[in-house]
Write an enzyme that holds these catalytic residues in place. Sequence first.
Site, mmCIF file in Angstrom:
data_model
loop_
_atom_site.group_PDB
_atom_site.id
_atom_site.type_symbol
_atom_site.label_atom_id
_atom_site.label_comp_id
_atom_site.label_asym_id
_atom_site.label_seq_id
_atom_site.Cartn_x
_atom_site.Cartn_y
_atom_site.Cartn_z
ATOM 1 N N LYS A 1 -2.682 5.844 -4.322
ATOM 2 C CA LYS A 1 -3.780 6.775 -4.014
ATOM 3 C C LYS A 1 -3.535 8.129 -4.662
ATOM 4 C CE LYS A 1 -3.636 4.639 0.565
ATOM 5 N NZ LYS A 1 -2.199 4.587 0.912
ATOM 6 N N VAL B 1 9.514 -0.907 8.918
ATOM 7 C CA VAL B 1 10.752 -0.982 8.132
ATOM 8 C C VAL B 1 11.719 -1.972 8.762
ATOM 9 C CG1 VAL B 1 10.618 1.343 7.163
ATOM 10 C CG2 VAL B 1 11.723 0.990 9.392
ATOM 11 N N TYR C 1 3.249 9.675 -0.687
ATOM 12 C CA TYR C 1 4.303 9.072 0.140
ATOM 13 C C TYR C 1 5.696 9.284 -0.463
ATOM 14 C CZ TYR C 1 0.454 6.431 2.375
ATOM 15 O OH TYR C 1 -0.703 6.050 3.014
ATOM 16 N N HIS D 1 -7.504 9.507 -1.934
ATOM 17 C CA HIS D 1 -6.844 9.419 -0.623
ATOM 18 C C HIS D 1 -7.688 10.037 0.515
ATOM 19 C CE1 HIS D 1 -2.521 9.056 1.105
ATOM 20 N NE2 HIS D 1 -3.417 8.872 2.072
ATOM 21 N N LEU E 1 -2.053 -0.521 14.096
ATOM 22 C CA LEU E 1 -1.342 -0.566 15.386
ATOM 23 C C LEU E 1 -1.466 0.783 16.101
ATOM 24 C CD1 LEU E 1 1.903 -2.327 14.016
ATOM 25 C CD2 LEU E 1 -0.241 -3.382 14.788
ATOM 26 N N ILE F 1 -3.094 -3.236 6.741
ATOM 27 C CA ILE F 1 -1.820 -2.882 6.102
ATOM 28 C C ILE F 1 -0.832 -2.280 7.102
ATOM 29 C CG2 ILE F 1 -2.526 -2.623 3.675
ATOM 30 C CD1 ILE F 1 -3.196 0.344 4.324
ATOM 31 N N LYS G 1 2.484 -1.030 8.850
ATOM 32 C CA LYS G 1 3.760 -0.527 8.314
ATOM 33 C C LYS G 1 4.888 -0.934 9.245
ATOM 34 C CE LYS G 1 7.127 2.814 8.712
ATOM 35 N NZ LYS G 1 7.903 3.203 9.921
ATOM 36 N N ASP H 1 0.841 -1.198 0.000
ATOM 37 C CA ASP H 1 0.000 0.000 0.000
ATOM 38 C C ASP H 1 0.872 1.242 0.000
ATOM 39 O OD1 ASP H 1 -2.852 1.224 0.669
ATOM 40 O OD2 ASP H 1 -1.369 2.252 1.928
HETATM 41 N N1 NDP Z 1 -5.307 6.190 3.673
HETATM 42 C C1 NDP Z 1 -4.767 6.930 4.611
HETATM 43 O O1 NDP Z 1 -5.127 8.095 4.789
HETATM 44 C C2 NDP Z 1 -3.711 6.381 5.468
HETATM 45 C C3 NDP Z 1 -3.119 5.183 5.132
HETATM 46 N N2 NDP Z 1 -2.135 4.647 5.921
HETATM 47 C C4 NDP Z 1 -1.566 3.353 5.496
HETATM 48 O O2 NDP Z 1 -1.590 2.462 6.601
HETATM 49 C C5 NDP Z 1 -0.259 2.017 6.870
HETATM 50 C C6 NDP Z 1 -0.092 1.697 8.348
HETATM 51 O O3 NDP Z 1 -0.373 2.810 9.161
HETATM 52 P P1 NDP Z 1 0.752 3.590 9.997
HETATM 53 O O4 NDP Z 1 0.198 4.883 10.412
HETATM 54 O O5 NDP Z 1 2.001 3.568 9.234
HETATM 55 O O6 NDP Z 1 0.885 2.830 11.372
HETATM 56 P P2 NDP Z 1 0.853 1.350 11.991
HETATM 57 O O7 NDP Z 1 -0.353 1.324 12.856
HETATM 58 O O8 NDP Z 1 1.031 0.302 10.966
HETATM 59 O O9 NDP Z 1 2.144 1.429 12.918
HETATM 60 C C7 NDP Z 1 3.422 1.595 12.396
HETATM 61 C C8 NDP Z 1 4.397 1.805 13.545
HETATM 62 O O10 NDP Z 1 4.442 0.642 14.354
HETATM 63 C C9 NDP Z 1 5.787 0.123 14.379
HETATM 64 N N3 NDP Z 1 5.656 -1.337 14.301
HETATM 65 C C10 NDP Z 1 5.202 -2.063 13.258
HETATM 66 N N4 NDP Z 1 5.200 -3.377 13.552
HETATM 67 C C11 NDP Z 1 5.668 -3.485 14.809
HETATM 68 C C12 NDP Z 1 5.906 -4.584 15.671
HETATM 69 N N5 NDP Z 1 5.655 -5.837 15.279
HETATM 70 N N6 NDP Z 1 6.410 -4.338 16.902
HETATM 71 C C13 NDP Z 1 6.655 -3.071 17.308
HETATM 72 N N7 NDP Z 1 6.456 -1.989 16.538
HETATM 73 C C14 NDP Z 1 5.955 -2.186 15.296
HETATM 74 C C15 NDP Z 1 6.493 0.715 13.190
HETATM 75 O O11 NDP Z 1 7.871 0.867 13.466
HETATM 76 P P3 NDP Z 1 9.065 0.469 12.448
HETATM 77 O O12 NDP Z 1 8.646 0.868 11.064
HETATM 78 O O13 NDP Z 1 10.196 1.299 12.970
HETATM 79 O O14 NDP Z 1 9.305 -0.992 12.581
HETATM 80 C C16 NDP Z 1 5.813 2.068 13.085
HETATM 81 O O15 NDP Z 1 6.376 2.978 14.004
HETATM 82 C C17 NDP Z 1 0.610 3.171 6.341
HETATM 83 O O16 NDP Z 1 1.954 2.822 6.181
HETATM 84 C C18 NDP Z 1 -0.108 3.496 5.061
HETATM 85 O O17 NDP Z 1 0.223 2.545 4.061
HETATM 86 C C19 NDP Z 1 -1.749 5.268 7.080
HETATM 87 C C20 NDP Z 1 -2.282 6.480 7.454
HETATM 88 C C21 NDP Z 1 -3.303 7.133 6.668
HETATM 89 O O1 LIG Z 2 -0.482 8.095 5.474
HETATM 90 C C1 LIG Z 2 -1.421 8.547 4.810
HETATM 91 O O2 LIG Z 2 -1.909 7.915 3.880
HETATM 92 C C2 LIG Z 2 -1.988 9.856 5.177
HETATM 93 O O3 LIG Z 2 -2.793 10.381 4.486
HETATM 94 C C3 LIG Z 2 -1.495 10.466 6.433
HETATM 95 O O4 LIG Z 2 -0.169 10.465 6.422
HETATM 96 C C4 LIG Z 2 -1.942 11.878 6.647
HETATM 97 O O5 LIG Z 2 -1.410 12.633 5.618
HETATM 98 C C5 LIG Z 2 -1.512 12.319 7.992
HETATM 99 O O6 LIG Z 2 -1.649 11.599 8.940
HETATM 100 C C6 LIG Z 2 -0.931 13.625 8.164
HETATM 101 O O7 LIG Z 2 -0.670 13.844 9.516
#
Ligand code: NDP
Ligand SMILES: O=C(O)C(=O)[C@@H](O)[C@H](O)C(=O)CO
Length: 274
Positions: free
Chosen positions: A75, A232, A50, A108, A190, A228, A230, A45
């Site tokens: 998106k 790294v 991004y 988005h 998460l 989905i 995230k 995703d």
């Molecule tokens: N449509 C939208 O508007 C949005 C879409 N998204 C999507 O959703 C995805 C996920 O959401 P996101 O906000 O990134 O957050 P998540 O809820 O997936 O959390 C990510 C965080 O948790 C940490 N983490 C992940 N796995 C573990 C684990 N097993 N143990 C401990 N820590 C962990 C990561 O650290 P590290 O990477 O350092 O391991 C990172 O800091 C985004 O990447 C994006 O693709 C997100 C926000 C908005």
């Molecule tokens: O991650 C995404 O897909 C988002 O749209 C978010 O990052 C959003 O832009 C946000 O949380 C800004 O604080």
Amino acid sequence: MTVPSVTLNNGMRLPQLGLGVWQVPPEEVAEAVSAAVDAGYRSIDTAASYGNEKEVGEALRRSGLNRGDVFITTKLANPDHGYDTTLRAFDASLRRLGVEAVDLYLIHWPLPDQDRYVSTWKALERIYAEGRARAIGVSNFHVPQLERIMEEGGIIPMVNQVELHPMLAQKELRRFHAAHGIVTEAWSPLGHGRLLDHPTVVDIAQETGRTPAQVLLRWNVRLGNMVIPKSVTPARIRANFEIFDFELSDGQTERLDALNSGTRFGPDPEEFRG
Ligand SMILES: NC(=O)C1=CN([C@@H]2O[C@H](COP(=O)(O)OP(=O)(O)OC[C@H]3O[C@@H](n4cnc5c(N)ncnc54)[C@H](OP(=O)(O)O)[C@@H]3O)[C@@H](O)[C@H]2O)C=CC1
Ligand SMILES: O=C(O)C(=O)[C@@H](O)[C@H](O)C(=O)CO
């Protein structure tokens, strides 16, 4: 481990679990995608905003997977709302990803104050009709916005990707999705990492012998959502994939359900202007 599929309202099947790459810098995304592919992920995703579409596309080509065996979601960025601008922005995403079609293309954010999401949706319908996105949907849409594109457009969105975790269970939205055949996809499952040390989550992790992240992902998967997470960190990417060989009990699920308080870790879609 086999990942279950969800079936969209056009019959297409997508893996229930994918890797999210928001905030993954372009120079780091190849390693994350490669770790994910090695662990068994077949869905990524990303988004125009991004800034890593190009590197995601390159990493997937280098992975050795056939294009047909991997699902790419991207998106439309907020500044590109509008019919013609959407068509141009989509072409640019395809170019950056280096593919002829994406698997899922989403608006988005709805940006209700701009009120251009209907014409934007009509552009996605055209892209879908042309076969350049195998599925189309939205993200961060609430019921009135979904109703409007369903009334004024010709296609029911296949997916709505929204913030969803135990503290924001999105019950009303999920009921609407279920009634209309829209698949719910959970972002920040998460809680952007902030739910991982919640005492209830930690207790259930201890009871099940799983990690807090696995407990949170399993809760989401049990609802039937696409999810989905995230990361790294290769070890976390692998661990987040190992969620299909255990169950939460009804009691554990109820304790997680009880955390629902409408708490957002991300922006409120009614207010977010990007
Ligand atoms: N449509 C939208 O508007 C949005 C879409 N998204 C999507 O959703 C995805 C996920 O959401 P996101 O906000 O990134 O957050 P998540 O809820 O997936 O959390 C990510 C965080 O948790 C940490 N983490 C992940 N796995 C573990 C684990 N097993 N143990 C401990 N820590 C962990 C990561 O650290 P590290 O990477 O350092 O391991 C990172 O800091 C985004 O990447 C994006 O693709 C997100 C926000 C908005
Ligand atoms: O991650 C995404 O897909 C988002 O749209 C978010 O990052 C959003 O832009 C946000 O949380 C800004 O604080």
